[in-house]
Write a protein that holds these residues in place. Structure first.
Motif, short mmCIF file in Angstrom:
data_model
loop_
_atom_site.label_atom_id
_atom_site.label_comp_id
_atom_site.label_asym_id
_atom_site.label_seq_id
_atom_site.Cartn_x
_atom_site.Cartn_y
_atom_site.Cartn_z
N UNK A 1 -12.30 9.00 -0.51
CA UNK A 1 -11.88 10.04 -1.43
C UNK A 1 -12.94 11.14 -1.40
N UNK A 2 -12.49 12.32 -1.14
CA UNK A 2 -13.46 13.41 -1.04
C UNK A 2 -13.45 14.19 -2.33
N UNK B 1 -2.97 17.71 3.14
CA UNK B 1 -4.37 17.38 3.41
C UNK B 1 -4.88 16.31 2.47
N UNK B 2 -5.68 15.40 3.03
CA UNK B 2 -6.48 14.51 2.20
C UNK B 2 -7.91 14.90 2.49
N UNK B 3 -8.56 15.50 1.51
CA UNK B 3 -9.88 16.03 1.78
C UNK B 3 -9.77 17.09 2.86
N UNK B 4 -10.57 16.95 3.90
CA UNK B 4 -10.54 17.95 4.96
C UNK B 4 -9.61 17.55 6.08
N UNK C 1 -1.99 19.91 -5.96
CA UNK C 1 -2.73 18.69 -5.67
C UNK C 1 -2.05 17.56 -6.44
N UNK D 1 -9.88 4.91 3.75
CA UNK D 1 -9.71 6.30 3.38
C UNK D 1 -10.78 6.63 2.36
N UNK E 1 -5.64 -1.27 8.04
CA UNK E 1 -5.57 0.18 7.98
C UNK E 1 -6.98 0.76 7.84
N UNK F 1 0.85 -1.17 0.00
CA UNK F 1 0.00 0.00 0.00
C UNK F 1 0.89 1.23 0.00
N UNK G 1 -15.17 17.20 -3.26
CA UNK G 1 -15.03 18.64 -3.22
C UNK G 1 -13.91 19.06 -2.28
N UNK G 2 -12.97 19.82 -2.80
CA UNK G 2 -11.85 20.26 -1.99
C UNK G 2 -12.03 21.70 -1.52
N UNK H 1 -3.42 17.26 -1.06
CA UNK H 1 -3.13 18.68 -1.28
C UNK H 1 -1.92 19.13 -0.47
N UNK I 1 -11.61 4.02 -3.73
CA UNK I 1 -10.93 3.19 -4.71
C UNK I 1 -11.47 3.53 -6.09
N UNK I 2 -10.59 3.88 -7.00
CA UNK I 2 -11.06 4.37 -8.28
C UNK I 2 -11.49 3.22 -9.18
N UNK J 1 -0.63 8.06 6.33
CA UNK J 1 -2.01 7.69 6.02
C UNK J 1 -2.00 6.95 4.69
N UNK J 2 -2.69 5.81 4.61
CA UNK J 2 -2.73 5.11 3.33
C UNK J 2 -3.45 5.92 2.26
N UNK K 1 -13.91 23.48 0.39
CA UNK K 1 -14.05 23.93 1.78
C UNK K 1 -12.75 23.80 2.56
N UNK K 2 -11.81 23.00 2.07
CA UNK K 2 -10.56 22.85 2.81
C UNK K 2 -9.40 23.57 2.14
N UNK L 1 -5.09 5.61 -1.68
CA UNK L 1 -5.45 4.70 -2.77
C UNK L 1 -5.19 5.41 -4.09
N UNK L 2 -5.34 4.68 -5.18
CA UNK L 2 -5.20 5.28 -6.51
C UNK L 2 -6.22 6.39 -6.65
N UNK L 3 -5.79 7.52 -7.16
CA UNK L 3 -6.74 8.59 -7.45
C UNK L 3 -7.16 9.42 -6.26
N UNK L 4 -6.59 9.19 -5.09
CA UNK L 4 -6.92 10.03 -3.94
C UNK L 4 -6.16 11.34 -4.09
N UNK L 5 -6.86 12.47 -4.03
CA UNK L 5 -6.20 13.76 -4.18
C UNK L 5 -5.56 14.17 -2.86
#
Lengths: 159, 461
Positions: B448-449, A130-133, A154, B446, B443, A117, B451-452, A149, B1-2, A140-141, B454-455, A143-147
């Motif tokens: 995936x969010x 940041x991952x999301x908020x 990004x 996680x 683990x 991972x 909309x970014x 910042x 997971x995409x 932190x793990x 607000x942060x 995944x593919x495509x996780x944005x």
């Protein structure tokens, strides 16, 4: 108590002692190779992909990311290939991609894998990762495509 | 997971049932050897076998239940290995008690006390598992543990409570109890080093220059290693405790090496160790005695009586040993503590002693494996520190008893008689299991969010 009985007790004890040691080793062995992998579309008979363990470098895991892409920010569009080595992001010269982003620290964040991972870890940056908020405080793990910042940038892992 | 199906999902296995199976075997080994001692010595099973066996089985199973309840994903092999060692140690101490009694020796008995300490040790093990739910909490108290370690190391040389026994000033005496604070200092130091190095490793690793193909650290970064060296030399000078001195310095050098990935520290450490060893040899009579006993014990048989009887004991044991209760390990002074490995070698032979050493090796292997798989740097370093201190201690004891290296005076973990050693080693195992539980736990998911906005720290438009 005859001599013979005592000898048998002695040898029996040693045998049980080694039986214990060997069964402990076999539990360790199944612990290394026996982790179950759930791969939904894989035929039953096919060999499960072995995970890289210890120092040996084995072939890449199916579905592992092959590049880290900058999606947004001053360096948008740049990417860096990833394999098993950790990737350092920041404004410094030792970073994998030198980010021209004033809101990014010199050594900002690190992407690293344990062979199964990918994790992102903040290296004590000023503005945070940041991952999301959620601000990244410990590895932190991702995944593919996780944005992820960093400042105005990004990044995400892609195949 | 995409992409569904592209990332394999891991099902972590708890393996608690495997642990229970191994644990039952370990308990059987302990109780079986207790029965064998009685059969070997006077042809009948010892009278208290049901009560002693029941107490032992209940506390060991209690530890298992605690692991199941409080550290469900922890390593399944560590607990049974440790229970087996502790059982063999208890029985060997009991057997030497009987031998000493038959000789009319004023020492002993020790087995009763050791059983009490074991029960207390397992209670501490459970307490650590219950109280420390996340090992990363310990990182907050890095400097507190550092201070505690120094305080513990200084205690034995204070006038009232300090207590010199057999040439080494490493005990403190509180009423009827004597306690060896160095054992507790070992854990505190491992926590301190781990916390300190996580914060400072970049400075220690990145700067430096290259001499003869070896990356040597900068002069000003040598401060901490020199301090570690001074502390261990201080222990050598003021407490005359060779073993602890070697243990603390080795622990520090290895943790520096692991934290910075720079072999230069090993070279610097070895050089400093050589200087310290030479200094000890030149300045202290007792170090010189140990050295001479190592090179040629037969030159002074009266002085080196202990080592020589231990060697004869190992020879008497041979390949398969005399069998429980049929050797004479009570002839070796301190055959129940410092020299318990030679007592085991005499009664169980090379075959049994190798099994014990392999069990030690497996404990260290599990510790290093926990470090390898651990996700956070502090846990990694702490697991490395605890297992390396364990490995060094076994090496120093086994090497000293078998005359591979000069004899120093550390206790064989879990085997030798000694309350502080037993309790602190159970705490070490609890800490390792706690880190392992964190490591093997799946683990957290996680999400995936999308909309970014607000942060977003900096508004771009």
């Amino acid at each position: 108590m005859s001599e013979l009985t005592l000898t048998l007790i002695k040898l029996g004890f040693l045998a049980v002692l080694w039986l214990f040691v060997l069964s402990a080793v076999s539990v360790i062995r199944t612990d290394i190779f026996g982790t179950k992998v759930q791969t939904p579309k894989q035929p039953k008979g096919e060999k499960k992909p072995k995970q890289p363990k210890g120092g040996t470098r084995t072939r890449r895991v199916r579905g592992a990311p092959s590049q880290l892409v900058i999606v947004d920010g001053p360096n948008a569009g740049q990417s860096v290939p990833v394999s098993t080595e950790p990737v350092l992001l920041g404004r410094g010269t030792d970073a994998a991609i030198r980010l021209d982003d004033d809101y990014v620290s010199t050594r900002h964040a690190r992407f690293a894998t344990n062979g199964e991972q990918w994790f992102v870890e903040d290296l004590g940056s000023t503005n945070g990762t940041f991952i999301g908020s959620q601000r990244v405080t410990s590895p932190v793990p991702v995944a593919l495509g996780t944005a992820v910042r960093l400042g105005k940038t990004i990044v995400e892992l892609r195949k | 997971m995409s992409a569904p199906g592209s990332t394999p999902t891991w099902i972590p296995r708890k393996r608690r049932t495997a642990e229970l199976g191994l644990l039952l075997l370990a308990i059987a080994i302990g109780i079986g050897s207790y029965a064998a001692v009685g059969l070997g010595l006077d042809g009948s099973v010892p009278p208290g076998i049901y009560t002693v066996g029941a107490v032992y089985a209940i506390v060991a199973l209690g530890a298992h239940v605690a692991v199941r309840r409080f550290a469900g994903y922890a390593d399944p092999v560590l607990l049974p290995l440790v229970v087996a060692l502790n059982g063999i140690g208890l029985v060997m101490i009991y057997r030497i008690d009987l031998g000493l009694d038959a000789m009319g020796s004023p020492y002993g008995p020790f087995a009763q006390g050791q059983l009490r300490w074991t029960v207390l040790g397992i209670l501490m093990f459970v307490a650590v598992l219950v109280l420390i739910r996340d090992h990363r909490r310990l990182q907050q108290y890095t400097y507190t543990f550092g201070l505690a370690a120094i305080a513990l190391l200084v205690l034995p040389i204070l006038p009232v409570i300090g207590n010199a026994k057999r040439g080494a000033q490493i005990w403190i005496q509180l009423g009827p109890f004597s306690f060896q604070p160095a054992e507790a200092a070992k854990i505190a130091l491992a926590i301190f080093f781990a916390g300190y190095l996580v914060a400072k490793r970049d400075a220690l690793a990145l700067a430096g220059r290259r001499i003869l193909g070896v990356d040597l650290p900068r002069g000003r970064d040598l401060g901490p290693i020199l301090l570690g060296w001074l502390i261990s030399v201080g222990i050598l000078v003021f407490q005359r405790d060779l073993g602890s001195s070697l243990l603390f310095f080795g622990l520090f050098v290895v943790m520096l090496y692991v934290a910075t990935e720079r072999p230069g520290w090993l070279f610097v450490g070895t050089a400093l160790f050589a200087v310290g060893a030479w200094f000890g040899y030149a300045a202290f009579g007792h170090v010189r005695e140990r050295f001479d006993a190592w090179l040629d014990p037969w030159s002074d048989p009266d002085q080196n009586y202990q080592l020589i009887t231990a060697l004869y004991g190992l020879g008497h044991g041979g390949l398969l040993g005399r069998g429980w209760g049929e050797g004479s390990p009570e002839l070796t002074p301190f055959g129940f503590s410092d020299f318990i490995l030679s007592s085991i070698g005499e009664e169980l032979g090379l075959t049994g002693l190798m099994a014990v050493i392999v069990v030690y090796g497996l404990i260290v292997e599990r510790g290093l494996r926990i470090a390898l798989t651990c996700r956070d740097a502090f846990g990694k370093l702490l697991a490395v520190g605890l297992s390396v201190s364990f490995a060094l201690q076994v090496f120093v004891v086994a090497g000293g008893v078998t005359r591979l290296i000069p004899l120093t005076g550390l206790t064989a973990p879990f085997l030798a008689a000694g309350g502080s050693s037993i309790i602190m080693n159970w705490i070490i195992v609890a800490l390792l299991l706690r880190i392992s539980d964190q490591t093997r736990r799946p683990a957290p998911e996680v999400s995936t969010i999308s909309g970014d906005d607000e942060t977003q720290v900096v508004k771009l438009s």
